[in-house]
Design a protein around this motif. Structure first.
Motif, PDB file in Angstrom:
ATOM      1  N   GLY A 162      -5.154  -9.752   9.165  1.00 18.17           N
ATOM      2  CA  GLY A 162      -5.645  -8.844   8.129  1.00 18.17           C
ATOM      3  C   GLY A 162      -4.589  -8.433   7.130  1.00 18.17           C
ATOM      4  O   GLY A 162      -4.913  -8.015   6.020  1.00 18.17           O
ATOM      5  N   LEU A 163      -3.315  -8.536   7.478  1.00 17.99           N
ATOM      6  CA  LEU A 163      -2.247  -8.116   6.564  1.00 17.99           C
ATOM      7  C   LEU A 163      -2.237  -8.961   5.297  1.00 17.99           C
ATOM      8  O   LEU A 163      -2.084  -8.438   4.197  1.00 17.99           O
ATOM      9  N   ASP A 164      -2.456 -10.259   5.426  1.00 15.61           N
ATOM     10  CA  ASP A 164      -2.454 -11.131   4.253  1.00 15.61           C
ATOM     11  C   ASP A 164      -3.583 -10.747   3.293  1.00 15.61           C
ATOM     12  O   ASP A 164      -3.378 -10.665   2.085  1.00 15.61           O
ATOM     13  N   ASN A 165      -4.774 -10.493   3.826  1.00 13.67           N
ATOM     14  CA  ASN A 165      -5.899 -10.079   2.978  1.00 13.67           C
ATOM     15  C   ASN A 165      -5.621  -8.739   2.316  1.00 13.67           C
ATOM     16  O   ASN A 165      -5.961  -8.522   1.147  1.00 13.67           O
ATOM     17  N   TYR A 166      -5.013  -7.826   3.048  1.00 16.68           N
ATOM     18  CA  TYR A 166      -4.666  -6.517   2.490  1.00 16.68           C
ATOM     19  C   TYR A 166      -3.684  -6.686   1.327  1.00 16.68           C
ATOM     20  O   TYR A 166      -3.869  -6.110   0.254  1.00 16.68           O
ATOM     21  N   ASN A 167      -2.634  -7.491   1.529  1.00 13.64           N
ATOM     22  CA  ASN A 167      -1.631  -7.699   0.478  1.00 13.64           C
ATOM     23  C   ASN A 167      -2.246  -8.363  -0.748  1.00 13.64           C
ATOM     24  O   ASN A 167      -1.909  -8.014  -1.884  1.00 13.64           O
ATOM     25  N   ARG A 168      -3.149  -9.315  -0.539  1.00 15.00           N
ATOM     26  CA  ARG A 168      -3.810  -9.961  -1.687  1.00 15.00           C
ATOM     27  C   ARG A 168      -4.652  -8.947  -2.457  1.00 15.00           C
ATOM     28  O   ARG A 168      -4.675  -8.950  -3.685  1.00 15.00           O
ATOM     29  N   ALA A 169      -5.349  -8.068  -1.746  1.00 15.83           N
ATOM     30  CA  ALA A 169      -6.152  -7.037  -2.405  1.00 15.83           C
ATOM     31  C   ALA A 169      -5.261  -6.074  -3.181  1.00 15.83           C
ATOM     32  O   ALA A 169      -5.581  -5.692  -4.314  1.00 15.83           O
ATOM     33  N   MET A 170      -4.118  -5.683  -2.590  1.00 13.35           N
ATOM     34  CA  MET A 170      -3.182  -4.793  -3.300  1.00 13.35           C
ATOM     35  C   MET A 170      -2.675  -5.451  -4.579  1.00 13.35           C
ATOM     36  O   MET A 170      -2.625  -4.821  -5.639  1.00 13.35           O
ATOM     37  N   LYS A 171      -2.282  -6.718  -4.491  1.00 10.26           N
ATOM     38  CA  LYS A 171      -1.784  -7.433  -5.672  1.00 10.26           C
ATOM     39  C   LYS A 171      -2.850  -7.507  -6.758  1.00 10.26           C
ATOM     40  O   LYS A 171      -2.568  -7.303  -7.934  1.00 10.26           O
ATOM     41  N   SER A 172      -4.067  -7.781  -6.357  1.00 14.82           N
ATOM     42  CA  SER A 172      -5.164  -7.880  -7.315  1.00 14.82           C
ATOM     43  C   SER A 172      -5.425  -6.537  -7.997  1.00 14.82           C
ATOM     44  O   SER A 172      -5.542  -6.460  -9.224  1.00 14.82           O
ATOM     45  N   CYS A 173      -5.502  -5.487  -7.214  1.00 17.23           N
ATOM     46  CA  CYS A 173      -5.787  -4.150  -7.747  1.00 17.23           C
ATOM     47  C   CYS A 173      -4.670  -3.682  -8.674  1.00 17.23           C
ATOM     48  O   CYS A 173      -4.932  -3.256  -9.802  1.00 17.23           O
ATOM     49  N   LEU A 174      -3.430  -3.770  -8.209  1.00 19.17           N
ATOM     50  CA  LEU A 174      -2.315  -3.291  -9.025  1.00 19.17           C
ATOM     51  C   LEU A 174      -2.123  -4.156 -10.264  1.00 19.17           C
ATOM     52  O   LEU A 174      -1.767  -3.650 -11.337  1.00 19.17           O
ATOM     53  N   GLY A 175      -2.373  -5.454 -10.149  1.00 20.78           N
ATOM     54  CA  GLY A 175      -2.293  -6.340 -11.326  1.00 20.78           C
ATOM     55  C   GLY A 175      -3.312  -5.953 -12.371  1.00 20.78           C
ATOM     56  O   GLY A 175      -3.018  -5.969 -13.579  1.00 20.78           O
ATOM     57  N   ALA A 176      -4.513  -5.572 -11.941  1.00 22.37           N
ATOM     58  CA  ALA A 176      -5.557  -5.155 -12.874  1.00 22.37           C
ATOM     59  C   ALA A 176      -5.188  -3.842 -13.571  1.00 22.37           C
ATOM     60  O   ALA A 176      -5.673  -3.582 -14.675  1.00 22.37           O
ATOM     61  N   LEU A 177      -4.325  -3.044 -12.933  1.00 20.59           N
ATOM     62  CA  LEU A 177      -3.920  -1.760 -13.533  1.00 20.59           C
ATOM     63  C   LEU A 177      -2.628  -1.881 -14.355  1.00 20.59           C
ATOM     64  O   LEU A 177      -2.075  -0.870 -14.783  1.00 20.59           O
ATOM     65  N   GLY A 178      -2.138  -3.101 -14.529  1.00 20.67           N
ATOM     66  CA  GLY A 178      -0.988  -3.308 -15.398  1.00 20.67           C
ATOM     67  C   GLY A 178       0.357  -3.274 -14.692  1.00 20.67           C
ATOM     68  O   GLY A 178       1.375  -2.939 -15.316  1.00 20.67           O
ATOM     69  N   TYR A 179       0.390  -3.651 -13.411  1.00 23.07           N
ATOM     70  CA  TYR A 179       1.662  -3.697 -12.691  1.00 23.07           C
ATOM     71  C   TYR A 179       2.020  -5.155 -12.421  1.00 23.07           C
ATOM     72  O   TYR A 179       1.143  -6.010 -12.279  1.00 23.07           O
TER      73      TYR A 179
END
Length: 154
Positions: free
Chosen positions: A134-151
């Motif tokens: 589950g850690l890999d899926n969590y990290n991918r979701a974090m990257k996606s969310c933060l990327g959408a917010l301009g990080y």
């Protein structure tokens, strides 16, 4: 203490807190504000993305599922015995051809048991060093969310 010093002290404290939670939430993620976000905004965005990522992935790095310790010693012994039995059978067959089935069986049992025991030990080590499910899926979701917010996330 002047207002400026108090503000700087609070800002430094907030940054330290933000960096501490960043390590826990985004395991090994490096997060950089690419659109000029303030430290307070980054901390809020990370929290919101963490919450969303937990919902999406079903994994929370702050509360990971209990890892099983793998097979018990008893099951490893069973594997060793199975390997020994197979080795004994093969050794007896080879020993019968050579003229001493008993000696061949003993050698085969020792070799087969050791081989199975080593295979089981290696499998347990690999399982223990694997990242939590589950850690890999969590990290991918974090990257996606933060990327959408301009990080920028690495």
């Amino acid at each position: 203490m002047t207002n400026s010093k108090k503000r700087n002290t609070l800002l430094i404290g907030a940054l330290c807190l933000g960096f501490g939670t960043m390590n826990v939430w985004g395991q090994n993620l490096m997060i950089y504000p690419a659109a000029g976000q303030s430290p307070q905004q980054q901390q809020q965005d990370q929290y919101n993305c963490h919450t969303w990522s937990v919902q999406q992935s079903g994994y929370d790095p702050n509360n990971p599922p209990a890892q099983s310790s793998g097979p018990s010693i008893g099951s490893a012994s069973k594997e060793t015995l199975r390997g020994g039995a197979r080795g004994a059978a093969a050794g007896a067959a080879i020993g019968a051809i050579a003229g001493d089935a008993g000696k061949g069986a003993a050698i085969g049992a020792a070799a087969g048991g050791m081989r199975r025991g080593f295979q089981e030990r290696d499998r347990q080590r690999e399982a223990a060093s694997a990242p939590p499910p589950g850690l890999d899926n969590y990290n991918r979701a974090m990257k996606s969310c933060l990327g959408a917010l301009g990080y920028s996330v690495n």
